[in-house]
Design an enzyme around this catalytic site. Sequence first.
Site, mmCIF file in Angstrom:
data_model
loop_
_atom_site.group_PDB
_atom_site.id
_atom_site.type_symbol
_atom_site.label_atom_id
_atom_site.label_comp_id
_atom_site.label_asym_id
_atom_site.label_seq_id
_atom_site.Cartn_x
_atom_site.Cartn_y
_atom_site.Cartn_z
ATOM 1 N N GLY A 71 0.819 -1.215 0.000
ATOM 2 C CA GLY A 71 0.000 0.000 0.000
ATOM 3 C C GLY A 71 0.852 1.265 0.000
ATOM 4 N N THR A 72 1.936 1.239 0.739
ATOM 5 C CA THR A 72 2.793 2.429 0.833
ATOM 6 C C THR A 72 3.363 2.771 -0.541
ATOM 7 O OG1 THR A 72 3.329 1.921 3.119
ATOM 8 C CG2 THR A 72 4.871 3.355 1.951
ATOM 9 N N ASN A 152 -8.226 3.493 8.824
ATOM 10 C CA ASN A 152 -7.605 2.323 9.446
ATOM 11 C C ASN A 152 -7.583 2.391 10.964
ATOM 12 O OD1 ASN A 152 -5.661 4.438 8.646
ATOM 13 N ND2 ASN A 152 -4.203 3.213 9.781
ATOM 14 N N GLN A 180 -7.746 -0.871 3.446
ATOM 15 C CA GLN A 180 -8.526 -1.593 4.463
ATOM 16 C C GLN A 180 -9.770 -2.261 3.897
ATOM 17 O OE1 GLN A 180 -7.804 -2.309 7.609
ATOM 18 N NE2 GLN A 180 -5.940 -1.095 7.774
ATOM 19 N N SER A 200 -3.461 -3.598 -0.557
ATOM 20 C CA SER A 200 -2.316 -4.293 0.015
ATOM 21 C C SER A 200 -2.719 -5.707 0.422
ATOM 22 C CB SER A 200 -1.837 -3.498 1.234
ATOM 23 O OG SER A 200 -0.763 -4.155 1.842
ATOM 24 N N ALA A 201 -1.973 -6.713 -0.080
ATOM 25 C CA ALA A 201 -2.386 -8.111 0.096
ATOM 26 C C ALA A 201 -2.423 -8.560 1.557
ATOM 27 C CB ALA A 201 -1.450 -9.021 -0.697
ATOM 28 N N HIS A 202 -1.514 -8.021 2.400
ATOM 29 C CA HIS A 202 -1.482 -8.554 3.768
ATOM 30 C C HIS A 202 -2.670 -8.090 4.611
ATOM 31 C CE1 HIS A 202 0.351 -5.225 6.376
ATOM 32 N NE2 HIS A 202 0.549 -4.730 5.166
ATOM 33 N N THR A 238 12.545 -6.543 -10.885
ATOM 34 C CA THR A 238 12.069 -7.907 -11.154
ATOM 35 C C THR A 238 10.855 -8.218 -10.280
ATOM 36 O OG1 THR A 238 14.298 -8.565 -11.717
ATOM 37 C CG2 THR A 238 12.761 -10.343 -11.196
ATOM 38 N N CYS A 328 2.109 0.806 14.946
ATOM 39 C CA CYS A 328 3.047 1.924 14.938
ATOM 40 C C CYS A 328 4.400 1.441 14.440
ATOM 41 C CB CYS A 328 3.150 2.482 16.347
ATOM 42 S SG CYS A 328 4.392 3.739 16.446
#
Length: 377
Positions: A71-72, A152, A180, A200-202, A238, A328
Amino acid sequence: MNRIYLDNAASTPVLPGVRDFMIRALHEDLGNPSGIHGHGRAQRSKIESARATVASRLKASIGEIFFTSGGTESNNTILRCAQECLDIEHFVSSPTEHPCVINTLKYLQDKRGVKVTWLDVDRQGFPDLDHLKRVLQQSSAKTMVSLMHANNEMGTMIDLYEVGALCGAFGALFHTDTVQTVGHDRFDLESMNISFLSASAHKFHGPKGSGILYCNSDNLVESLLKGGAQERSMRAGTENVVNIAATAMALEHMEDHLEEYKAHVLGLRERLKSGIERIFPDAEFNGDQESRFLYTLLSVGFAPTPMTDMLIPLLDIEGISVSGSSACSSGAEQKSRIIEAIKPNSLQKTIRFSFSHDNTVEEIDQTLSVLERVLEK
Ligand code: PLP
């Protein structure tokens, strides 16, 4: 002791099927997807099949989906490259955005001299859309609006159709951080006026370090990283083929089970909320609780006592993982910038409980009884 994990807004466990797939895939992870031989072609076809899956799930065109490291990176790419390639002179955002948006906009303001307008937010964390309308009406510069779908820290959700329509009416581009919500909500990008989106996958039971960037075909930008022409020159370096394939697999699974998981998670959220209301009548819930809330998250403000100050380590000792507001990066507890923006000078202790379909009713009941005991009610 079996620990209870209630910090899913920070990161979700990888789905067992995805984990097994990744382990198997690592055994076969040979060749560079840019290679012009059989091994390279096999790698490339895994990436393209993942792209087709993500595009069809989000209802976007295949050429509008790119893979990043999270995401970042997606948010940085969108904001910094759009500013440069599309000559954005004015950004409009909210003080409750994630630091990867806030700090990128501050950087663009300080180093590139762009104008940034921060919208007013109400006590539930909703950005003031009348303020947005006034700002867009008065702005003659090329403008991009950047507003997150679900917050979030407190879970407040904006209406993407409403904000998209407002941006469209004034010719502004619209970027939304959906980190989110992708994997927990359905998207139909063809029918939404969204120029850029990040995921973001996680956060949806895929691997860490794997992100999605949607870039509407009318507004293609260049890569943030300078290097090779991977991802059709949108993201040099890559490709992490295993992560990319696992991301698509996790999204597919989450979408296929969305209604079932949502009903279960909503039930857990409601059980925890009503339990807290019963045991701690002076507790407050942050963010909207009526309709526009993220069902995977419950942010609670506990009345200040010496024990509530210690609540996160006390719960940790009891085997329960929660967070203060957001995860954090320094690892230390800090006062929440977002809670401060909506409730200035509040002394309440904010705890963010966030759930996944893996959590159980027993875990919620256990959490309530630990809360009651450690806060000595
Ligand atoms: N945006 C939001 C709303 C988030 O919650 C997070 C992660 O906490 C991010 C962006 C950053 O995503 P990543 O951890 O993939 O870099």
